[in-house]
Structures are given as structure tokens and as C-alpha cells.
Scaffold this motif. Sequence first.
Motif, PDB file in Angstrom:
ATOM      1  N   VAL A 102       0.772  -1.359  -0.076  1.00 16.88           N
ATOM      2  CA  VAL A 102       0.464  -0.169   0.315  1.00 16.88           C
ATOM      3  C   VAL A 102       0.828   1.405   0.119  1.00 16.88           C
ATOM      4  CG1 VAL A 102      -0.184  -0.387   2.190  1.00 16.88           C
ATOM      5  CG2 VAL A 102      -1.814   1.050   0.892  1.00 16.88           C
ATOM      6  N   ASN A 103       1.731   1.256   1.003  1.00 19.96           N
ATOM      7  CA  ASN A 103       2.931   2.591   0.512  1.00 19.96           C
ATOM      8  C   ASN A 103       3.967   2.494  -0.274  1.00 19.96           C
ATOM      9  OD1 ASN A 103       2.160   3.440   3.144  1.00 19.96           O
ATOM     10  ND2 ASN A 103       2.713   1.710   5.481  1.00 19.96           N
ATOM     11  N   VAL A 104       4.002   1.471  -1.233  1.00 22.36           N
ATOM     12  CA  VAL A 104       5.125   1.755  -2.409  1.00 22.36           C
ATOM     13  C   VAL A 104       4.000   1.981  -3.512  1.00 22.36           C
ATOM     14  CG1 VAL A 104       6.253   0.180  -4.360  1.00 22.36           C
ATOM     15  CG2 VAL A 104       6.353   0.066  -2.074  1.00 22.36           C
ATOM     16  N   ILE A 105       2.699   1.742  -2.990  1.00 19.76           N
ATOM     17  CA  ILE A 105       2.032   2.547  -4.489  1.00 19.76           C
ATOM     18  C   ILE A 105       1.522   3.691  -4.264  1.00 19.76           C
ATOM     19  CG2 ILE A 105      -0.623   2.221  -5.478  1.00 19.76           C
ATOM     20  CD1 ILE A 105      -0.324  -0.720  -4.342  1.00 19.76           C
ATOM     21  N   GLY A 106       1.330   4.009  -2.825  1.00 22.70           N
ATOM     22  CA  GLY A 106       0.670   5.204  -2.482  1.00 22.70           C
ATOM     23  C   GLY A 106       2.107   6.627  -2.772  1.00 22.70           C
ATOM     24  N   ASN A 107       3.198   6.163  -2.326  1.00 21.55           N
ATOM     25  CA  ASN A 107       4.200   7.556  -2.769  1.00 21.55           C
ATOM     26  C   ASN A 107       4.977   7.069  -3.974  1.00 21.55           C
ATOM     27  OD1 ASN A 107       4.042   6.806   0.840  1.00 21.55           O
ATOM     28  ND2 ASN A 107       6.508   5.803   0.675  1.00 21.55           N
ATOM     29  N   GLY A 108       4.144   6.034  -4.817  1.00 18.42           N
ATOM     30  CA  GLY A 108       4.780   5.895  -5.832  1.00 18.42           C
ATOM     31  C   GLY A 108       4.121   6.716  -6.862  1.00 18.42           C
ATOM     32  N   VAL A 109       2.910   7.135  -6.507  1.00 25.67           N
ATOM     33  CA  VAL A 109       2.342   7.145  -7.682  1.00 25.67           C
ATOM     34  C   VAL A 109       2.538   8.951  -7.248  1.00 25.67           C
ATOM     35  CG1 VAL A 109      -0.237   8.105  -8.263  1.00 25.67           C
ATOM     36  CG2 VAL A 109       0.351   5.244  -7.685  1.00 25.67           C
TER      37      VAL A 109
ATOM     38  N   PRO B 290       8.192 -11.416  -4.878  1.00 26.68           N
ATOM     39  CA  PRO B 290       7.333 -11.499  -6.198  1.00 26.68           C
ATOM     40  C   PRO B 290       5.813 -11.504  -6.340  1.00 26.68           C
ATOM     41  CG  PRO B 290       8.582 -13.626  -5.108  1.00 26.68           C
ATOM     42  CD  PRO B 290       8.871 -12.396  -4.341  1.00 26.68           C
ATOM     43  N   LEU B 291       5.167 -11.408  -5.459  1.00 22.34           N
ATOM     44  CA  LEU B 291       4.091 -11.303  -5.216  1.00 22.34           C
ATOM     45  C   LEU B 291       3.757  -9.483  -4.677  1.00 22.34           C
ATOM     46  CD1 LEU B 291       1.056 -11.645  -5.248  1.00 22.34           C
ATOM     47  CD2 LEU B 291       1.102 -12.021  -2.688  1.00 22.34           C
ATOM     48  N   ALA B 292       4.890  -8.737  -4.073  1.00 19.35           N
ATOM     49  CA  ALA B 292       4.430  -7.249  -4.263  1.00 19.35           C
ATOM     50  C   ALA B 292       5.158  -6.600  -5.229  1.00 19.35           C
ATOM     51  CB  ALA B 292       5.533  -6.711  -2.911  1.00 19.35           C
ATOM     52  N   ARG B 293       5.269  -7.092  -6.232  1.00 26.10           N
ATOM     53  CA  ARG B 293       6.020  -6.471  -7.346  1.00 26.10           C
ATOM     54  C   ARG B 293       5.071  -6.335  -8.534  1.00 26.10           C
ATOM     55  NH1 ARG B 293      11.531  -8.636  -6.105  1.00 26.10           N
ATOM     56  NH2 ARG B 293      12.550  -6.622  -6.333  1.00 26.10           N
ATOM     57  N   VAL B 294       4.278  -7.548  -8.232  1.00 27.81           N
ATOM     58  CA  VAL B 294       3.308  -8.350  -9.280  1.00 27.81           C
ATOM     59  C   VAL B 294       1.716  -7.324  -9.379  1.00 27.81           C
ATOM     60  CG1 VAL B 294       1.036  -9.737  -9.914  1.00 27.81           C
ATOM     61  CG2 VAL B 294       3.063 -10.518  -9.448  1.00 27.81           C
ATOM     62  N   GLU B 295       1.426  -7.117  -7.343  1.00 29.48           N
ATOM     63  CA  GLU B 295       0.581  -6.244  -6.789  1.00 29.48           C
ATOM     64  C   GLU B 295       1.046  -4.829  -7.471  1.00 29.48           C
ATOM     65  OE1 GLU B 295      -0.970  -8.609  -3.567  1.00 29.48           O
ATOM     66  OE2 GLU B 295       0.514  -6.721  -3.225  1.00 29.48           O
ATOM     67  N   ILE B 296       2.118  -4.121  -7.240  1.00 31.43           N
ATOM     68  CA  ILE B 296       2.695  -3.072  -8.077  1.00 31.43           C
ATOM     69  C   ILE B 296       2.626  -2.532  -9.338  1.00 31.43           C
ATOM     70  CG2 ILE B 296       4.493  -1.501  -7.799  1.00 31.43           C
ATOM     71  CD1 ILE B 296       5.430  -3.217  -5.453  1.00 31.43           C
ATOM     72  N   ALA B 297       2.825  -4.067  -9.788  1.00 32.97           N
ATOM     73  CA  ALA B 297       2.089  -3.869 -11.512  1.00 32.97           C
ATOM     74  C   ALA B 297       1.323  -3.502 -11.980  1.00 32.97           C
ATOM     75  CB  ALA B 297       3.313  -4.547 -11.732  1.00 32.97           C
ATOM     76  N   ALA B 298       0.060  -4.354 -11.337  1.00 30.62           N
ATOM     77  CA  ALA B 298      -0.625  -4.250 -12.306  1.00 30.62           C
ATOM     78  C   ALA B 298      -1.048  -2.759 -11.560  1.00 30.62           C
ATOM     79  CB  ALA B 298      -1.882  -5.315 -11.442  1.00 30.62           C
ATOM     80  N   ALA B 299      -0.800  -2.582 -10.319  1.00 36.43           N
ATOM     81  CA  ALA B 299      -2.056  -1.418 -10.162  1.00 36.43           C
ATOM     82  C   ALA B 299      -1.547   0.347 -10.770  1.00 36.43           C
ATOM     83  CB  ALA B 299      -1.860  -0.710  -8.758  1.00 36.43           C
ATOM     84  N   LEU B 300      -0.549   0.153 -11.253  1.00 39.32           N
ATOM     85  CA  LEU B 300       0.359   0.923 -12.184  1.00 39.32           C
ATOM     86  C   LEU B 300       0.296   0.948 -13.628  1.00 39.32           C
ATOM     87  CD1 LEU B 300       4.121   0.795 -11.174  1.00 39.32           C
ATOM     88  CD2 LEU B 300       2.218   2.731 -10.559  1.00 39.32           C
ATOM     89  N   SER B 301      -0.207  -0.358 -14.009  1.00 41.99           N
ATOM     90  CA  SER B 301      -1.016  -0.627 -15.420  1.00 41.99           C
ATOM     91  C   SER B 301      -2.146  -0.661 -15.690  1.00 41.99           C
ATOM     92  CB  SER B 301      -0.556  -1.694 -15.895  1.00 41.99           C
ATOM     93  OG  SER B 301      -1.022  -1.924 -17.024  1.00 41.99           O
ATOM     94  N   ALA B 302      -3.606  -0.511 -14.601  1.00 40.61           N
ATOM     95  CA  ALA B 302      -4.534  -0.131 -15.214  1.00 40.61           C
ATOM     96  C   ALA B 302      -4.606   1.139 -14.346  1.00 40.61           C
ATOM     97  CB  ALA B 302      -5.044  -0.785 -13.567  1.00 40.61           C
TER      98      ALA B 302
END
Length: 384
Positions: free
Chosen positions: A232-239, A340-352
Motif C-alpha cells: 500500500v505504501n509503495v503504491i501510495g508513495n510511488g503514485v 514477487p507478489l508485491a512486484r506483481v501487485e504494484i505493476a498491476a496497479a500502475l498498469s491499470a
Amino acid sequence: MFDASDPAFLADPYPAFAALRAEGEVHHHNGLDLAITVSHAASAAVLRHRGLGRIWTDAQPLERFASFNLLHRNSLLENEPPAHTRLRRVIAGEFGRGHVQRLQPMVAALASSMVDTLAGKIEADGSADLLEHLAQPLPVAVIAELLGIPVEDGPRLVAWSNAIVKMYEFGLPEAGRDAAEQAAADFVSYLRSVVSGTPGGIVADLVASELTPDEVVATAVLLLMAGHEATVNVIGNGVLALLTYRSEWERLGSDPSLLDSAVEELIRFDAPLQLFERTATEDVEIAGYRVARGAKIGALLGAAARDPRVFDSPDVLDIGRSPNAHLGFGMGIHYCVGAPLARVEIAAALSALSTRLPGLRLAAEPERRPEFVIRGLRTLPVTV
């Protein structure tokens, strides 16, 4: 030396880290009461050194923190071999790269659905909170599915997790410590009820394994907490970083081949875990600094991620950065099993997000969590 409670420092800690790095690789921080490493080399050495371990010490008094201590005393994160080896072996296969890649369509579908909901809220209300509609629910939904736990219980799990991790901060008020213990007790009670029923997913595998009942509960709670907090924090901080450095957001939208390197760069650029502590099991020397047996030292991952001796222009967000030797998932035997799962989740969020909402932008100033060790946002209001 920085003040870990100063709002100005929390808003942007990286200049303070750079100033410390210019003076040396390791410093004793009186406020935190431990040594901290601020270079990439010294931080990596802390994470790899076999004389530095995760040695759990129960929170005191014991009767006040019974559930909090139960969860951590039986956690693979807080143990060294042979206990760590035994605990990690039970779950390692569930998060192997090949197994996680097979989950990619499911994760992508969840992310796409949540971004559609986010887009609908923006259209209806003019803006919406990206944390509420994507960054928080996505990793919880994924790990709940894997563990065999009802996804509708997600909000409770998030609230408990948020309360518990505040105990990892420095100078937590007594009310916060009480809240962490209550959350731990609620989490333990919840998992015991799941286990005593007809569990599915990973929980069923844990029950059928060699783990004790307390280890089953502690492992399931760790997976739920770790599977939520970091992502959640990678997606939030990253976006937030992408929308702040707009050219990189547009670069990602125009070149989807950069998705994987973008994930790594967002983990590096604004680390969700800023500090990871170890305790010396023998006298150890790190970058010329002596750590006596029994003393603690913290790898300052946020500082390591901005070390110019490893990263060219480290304060620049570059989603095409390669190589990218960040330490965001740790090193050594405590390397994050869920990476590996965290990478898949972050990539999916960014792609969408980049596909569905290419015009995404900030709607207002985000609200940052007032904690240092776990770095993240409380809100991320966005619009198009």
C-alpha cells in the motif's frame, strides 16, 4: 542529527540523510538510541552479517502485551535459524516466483476493477482517494484470497495492522501502545476462529504443517500485515512521486515496457520501510563502527536508496533506471518472502492506472502518516 518526529523531516527526510552520509557511513542516533547506517554498503552489510540478527525482546510488562508478544515471538521475521529456517520453509513455496506469476491474471483483474471504481468516484464527485479505492484494498484482497479469508473482512484487518505497526515507531504514546495490544488481541482471536473452522488456502496449509497453533496464527498475521503495509505504501508513495514528476508518469503511459523497472524505482525512490533493526549476537564492525554484543544497529534503507556511490543522480526519479540495486526487500535470510507478489501487485496497479486514467493528477495536498519507520500516506486525493 534528525528528529524523527519533526513534520518537516517526515515530509522529506532525504536531505538530512545526505548530510549524515557526507560525515560518515554509521552514526549513533541518541534519540533512537541505536547506531544507524546511511550508506548503501554499510546498510547492506548490516542486512547480510551473520553476527547481526533479529532477536526478539518481549514488550513489557508481559501481562499488558500478551497478544503483541505472542505474534512476534512466533514470527519468522523475529527469529534466527533454526526457528527462522523452519518457519520460512513452510510458506516459501506459496510465494515462489513461478507460483506468483500464475496469480498475475487474478491480480490484474482486481486492480482493473478497483481503478474502474476509482474512475467512477472521480466522475461522480470530482475527486477520490486513491489509497481508499486502490492502494489499500488491492493487497488486502490478494492476500485474503491466498489465505482463504473473506475479503469483506479486509477493512478490519487493515485497521488492526495499522495499529500494530505503530509499535515499531519510536516514542509511541501509551494510548498507541494500548491500541496496538488491543489490535493484536483482536487479530489473534480472529485467526483462531478461522483456524478452528474449515480454513482454506494458505491457512489450511499452515494448519496441516508442523507449526504449533501459535505459530500458525503468528504466520498468518505476519502474511496479512506484511502483504498489506509494504505494498500500500509503495503504491501510495510511488503514485505521488509519479504525479509530482509528471514527465515520468507520461513516460510510463507511453511506454508500458518500463513497467517492471518503474516498480523497482518507486520502491527505491521513497522507501516504504525506512529502518530495519538488527541486534549484535557478537561484537561486530560495520564500516569501521564497532557494534558491541547485545547492542542494536539499524539499516537506514531510505538513506541507502539515495547513495550517489550506487545510484546516479539518486534524487531524480527515473523509471527506466537500470541496474537498480535498492535494498527495499532486504537482503540475506530475512529477504522478503513476499517480494514477487508485491512486484506483481504494484505493476498491476500502475498498469491499470496509466491505461484507464492517463490524465490522473493530484486533486489536493496528500496527508502523510506521522510515522518514520513505516513511511506512507493517509490520503492521496486524485482527479483527472
